[in-house]
Design an enzyme around this catalytic site. Sequence first.
Site, PDB file in Angstrom:
ATOM      1  N   ASN A 122      62.123  41.548  15.787  1.00  0.00           N
ATOM      2  CA  ASN A 122      62.854  42.343  16.775  1.00  0.00           C
ATOM      3  C   ASN A 122      62.419  42.036  18.203  1.00  0.00           C
ATOM      4  O   ASN A 122      61.226  41.944  18.493  1.00  0.00           O
ATOM      5  CB  ASN A 122      62.568  43.829  16.525  1.00  0.00           C
ATOM      6  CG  ASN A 122      63.384  44.405  15.390  1.00  0.00           C
ATOM      7  OD1 ASN A 122      64.604  44.352  15.420  1.00  0.00           O
ATOM      8  ND2 ASN A 122      62.704  44.935  14.384  1.00  0.00           N
TER       9      ASN A 122
ATOM     10  N   HIS B 141      71.784  43.647  18.299  1.00  0.00           N
ATOM     11  CA  HIS B 141      70.470  43.846  17.677  1.00  0.00           C
ATOM     12  C   HIS B 141      69.892  42.441  17.499  1.00  0.00           C
ATOM     13  O   HIS B 141      70.143  41.770  16.513  1.00  0.00           O
ATOM     14  CB  HIS B 141      70.686  44.561  16.340  1.00  0.00           C
ATOM     15  CG  HIS B 141      69.442  44.878  15.577  1.00  0.00           C
ATOM     16  ND1 HIS B 141      68.994  46.159  15.380  1.00  0.00           N
ATOM     17  CD2 HIS B 141      68.552  44.076  14.938  1.00  0.00           C
ATOM     18  CE1 HIS B 141      67.882  46.136  14.659  1.00  0.00           C
ATOM     19  NE2 HIS B 141      67.592  44.879  14.376  1.00  0.00           N
TER      20      HIS B 141
ATOM     21  N   CYS C  45      58.778  38.954  11.436  1.00  0.00           N
ATOM     22  CA  CYS C  45      59.946  38.275  10.862  1.00  0.00           C
ATOM     23  C   CYS C  45      59.590  37.776   9.468  1.00  0.00           C
ATOM     24  O   CYS C  45      58.829  36.828   9.326  1.00  0.00           O
ATOM     25  CB  CYS C  45      60.361  37.089  11.733  1.00  0.00           C
ATOM     26  SG  CYS C  45      61.756  36.203  11.026  1.00  0.00           S
TER      27      CYS C  45
ATOM     28  N   HIS D 213      67.016  39.456  17.362  1.00  0.00           N
ATOM     29  CA  HIS D 213      65.636  39.114  17.026  1.00  0.00           C
ATOM     30  C   HIS D 213      65.207  37.923  17.878  1.00  0.00           C
ATOM     31  O   HIS D 213      66.017  37.048  18.201  1.00  0.00           O
ATOM     32  CB  HIS D 213      65.512  38.802  15.535  1.00  0.00           C
ATOM     33  CG  HIS D 213      65.474  40.029  14.680  1.00  0.00           C
ATOM     34  ND1 HIS D 213      64.687  40.150  13.575  1.00  0.00           N
ATOM     35  CD2 HIS D 213      66.122  41.219  14.799  1.00  0.00           C
ATOM     36  CE1 HIS D 213      64.852  41.348  13.030  1.00  0.00           C
ATOM     37  NE2 HIS D 213      65.720  42.013  13.748  1.00  0.00           N
TER      38      HIS D 213
ATOM     39  N   ARG E 219      61.441  52.734  12.656  1.00  0.00           N
ATOM     40  CA  ARG E 219      62.031  52.498  11.330  1.00  0.00           C
ATOM     41  C   ARG E 219      62.049  50.995  11.015  1.00  0.00           C
ATOM     42  O   ARG E 219      61.237  50.500  10.244  1.00  0.00           O
ATOM     43  CB  ARG E 219      63.466  53.075  11.269  1.00  0.00           C
ATOM     44  CG  ARG E 219      63.978  53.307   9.851  1.00  0.00           C
ATOM     45  CD  ARG E 219      64.459  52.062   9.103  1.00  0.00           C
ATOM     46  NE  ARG E 219      65.545  51.373   9.807  1.00  0.00           N
ATOM     47  CZ  ARG E 219      65.993  50.185   9.442  1.00  0.00           C
ATOM     48  NH1 ARG E 219      65.450  49.532   8.419  1.00  0.00           N
ATOM     49  NH2 ARG E 219      66.956  49.594  10.130  1.00  0.00           N
ATOM     50  N   ASP E 220      62.931  50.249  11.659  1.00  0.00           N
ATOM     51  CA  ASP E 220      63.073  48.815  11.366  1.00  0.00           C
ATOM     52  C   ASP E 220      61.761  48.087  11.642  1.00  0.00           C
ATOM     53  O   ASP E 220      61.400  47.150  10.934  1.00  0.00           O
ATOM     54  CB  ASP E 220      64.198  48.251  12.239  1.00  0.00           C
ATOM     55  CG  ASP E 220      64.616  46.850  11.857  1.00  0.00           C
ATOM     56  OD1 ASP E 220      64.371  46.440  10.709  1.00  0.00           O
ATOM     57  OD2 ASP E 220      65.191  46.151  12.715  1.00  0.00           O
TER      58      ASP E 220
END
Lengths: 304, 304
Positions: free
Chosen positions: A254, A212, A245, A214, A15-16
């Site tokens: 991520n 979460h 990004c 990055h 998804r992300d």
Amino acid sequence: MAIPQAVKLVEVGPRDGLQNESAPVSTADKVNLIRDLVDAGVSYIEAGSFVNPRSVPQMADSDQVFAGLKSNPGLNLPSLTLAALTPNLKGFERAMQAGVTEVAVFASASEGFSAKNINCTIAESLARFQPLMQAALDQGVAVRGYISCVVGCPYDGEVTPQQVDLVSRALFDMGCYEVSLGDTIGVGTAGHFKRLLDYLLLHTSADKLAVHCHDTYGQALANICTSLEYGIATVDASVAGLGGCPYALNATGNVASEDVVYMLEGMGISTGIDLDRLIGVGQSISDLLGKPTNSNVGRARSTS
Amino acid sequence: MAIPQAVKLVEVGPRDGLQNESAPVSTADKVNLIRDLVDAGVSYIEAGSFVNPRSVPQMADSDQVFAGLKSNPGLNLPSLTLAALTPNLKGFERAMQAGVTEVAVFASASEGFSAKNINCTIAESLARFQPLMQAALDQGVAVRGYISCVVGCPYDGEVTPQQVDLVSRALFDMGCYEVSLGDTIGVGTAGHFKRLLDYLLLHTSADKLAVHCHDTYGQALANICTSLEYGIATVDASVAGLGGCPYALNATGNVASEDVVYMLEGMGISTGIDLDRLIGVGQSISDLLGKPTNSNVGRARSTS
């Protein structure tokens, strides 16, 4: 605080990750990716999102993805969660029609990001979740909360732990069972995560928080490592570092799931994931997208 | 153990970095690189090596590099150390003729790497240092010790803390004032560094140890972060991540100095280094080499 013995990896690549990749991925390939992740031992996957398909065309087929997943007998595991992002009641209802059993909502800790990303104030975004949360409560559906920009914002600059705490408490008060703390632009360091968790853990227990991170500034694993020392036992990551990004040219987004699992294995922390198979999944999806993996472990293990 | 308030960054780019870059760099460009690093606030730089020029042609001009550095009035700072790697007495004597004031010796924790890299056993390499150490003692020259493969070896596999401890103690017994622990192939995780430091610190104080992490598996900053918690206050790094990794295709080697300084700043740990200027140095040397930087921070801050 003892470091957890086991960590739940929340795989956000389908998804992300894919949402932020420019190359289109077919519904069948999304289903294959998710199945491969499950086969590698991943037990929680964010598999799609029910947002406006005009805003996020990459996720327009999430109902078909979930249909494909439901029809796959290998994915009907009681230990497996296949979740979806839902921005509002309409999205929640679409997700329920698609057979989704767990959803996530998404707020920002900074007004600037909220305005640019979801076109409303933080307070408006939280108000928008209320009918969704009520419907989820009525139907017994668990809701995860995301907070973005927990350290810094591409528009507003620095974000304080106090700002994050306000949004976090609002999400818990609404009924979220867990809040994932997103360093959306990857500017945070171990120092920032210490200060953030020192503050949040005054009001919240570590088992209700996830991180979460990055890897834009290369800090993700150090930040996760630091968070583990605070008892955080849920870590979001994206296979092959899918997602890039959008706020820093040529930079990674991520943190890669492979890199997280490699670190956790070295620390003696179990994830239930087979690292070699996960590396294979990362290589396959990178090949499909026609780009090199963003996983350091994937690169180091690559023979081509 | 309290995290140190200040960290000494040992910049190894001009030696360990350039030695492993295929593109040739002129003597003048090496001098410029070192001067730019000093201008950015770096106070300890490994500037060259006095090894067999047939084995390491990239360092064949180290005497001219030091001559160039000595003739530069801006580099005669009492707070600045410009060191050189010296494998034996002959190299030490050449270094002294070139006006070097601090040297380093290099041993391996694994027999396989010692055999392949310096063509002798660990014991033979230590014996070879004895006359060098005596000469350094006689002349009042400080000697730093490196140990490579402190976690894993590309030929022997896993390396135990006990193996590292034996070599480390031998180096201290010979007179090294500090030992730098090199994870040469970058396979170590925070768990490995914890186990290594738990063991070494039974016999050695943290202020005599440095860490030299490679980012091949993306673990370097997490490992440095963990080492800081053990009181380690000296960290080796390479501007722009110069050096690559000869043991893993397409992977990075030395952790980038920019990424380390960024993390330390975020943790409130002083280094005396101006990060923006350091990023500029990393960009310049990468441009000169005609390759992208291996610094995550450099990439994230890059506008091109």
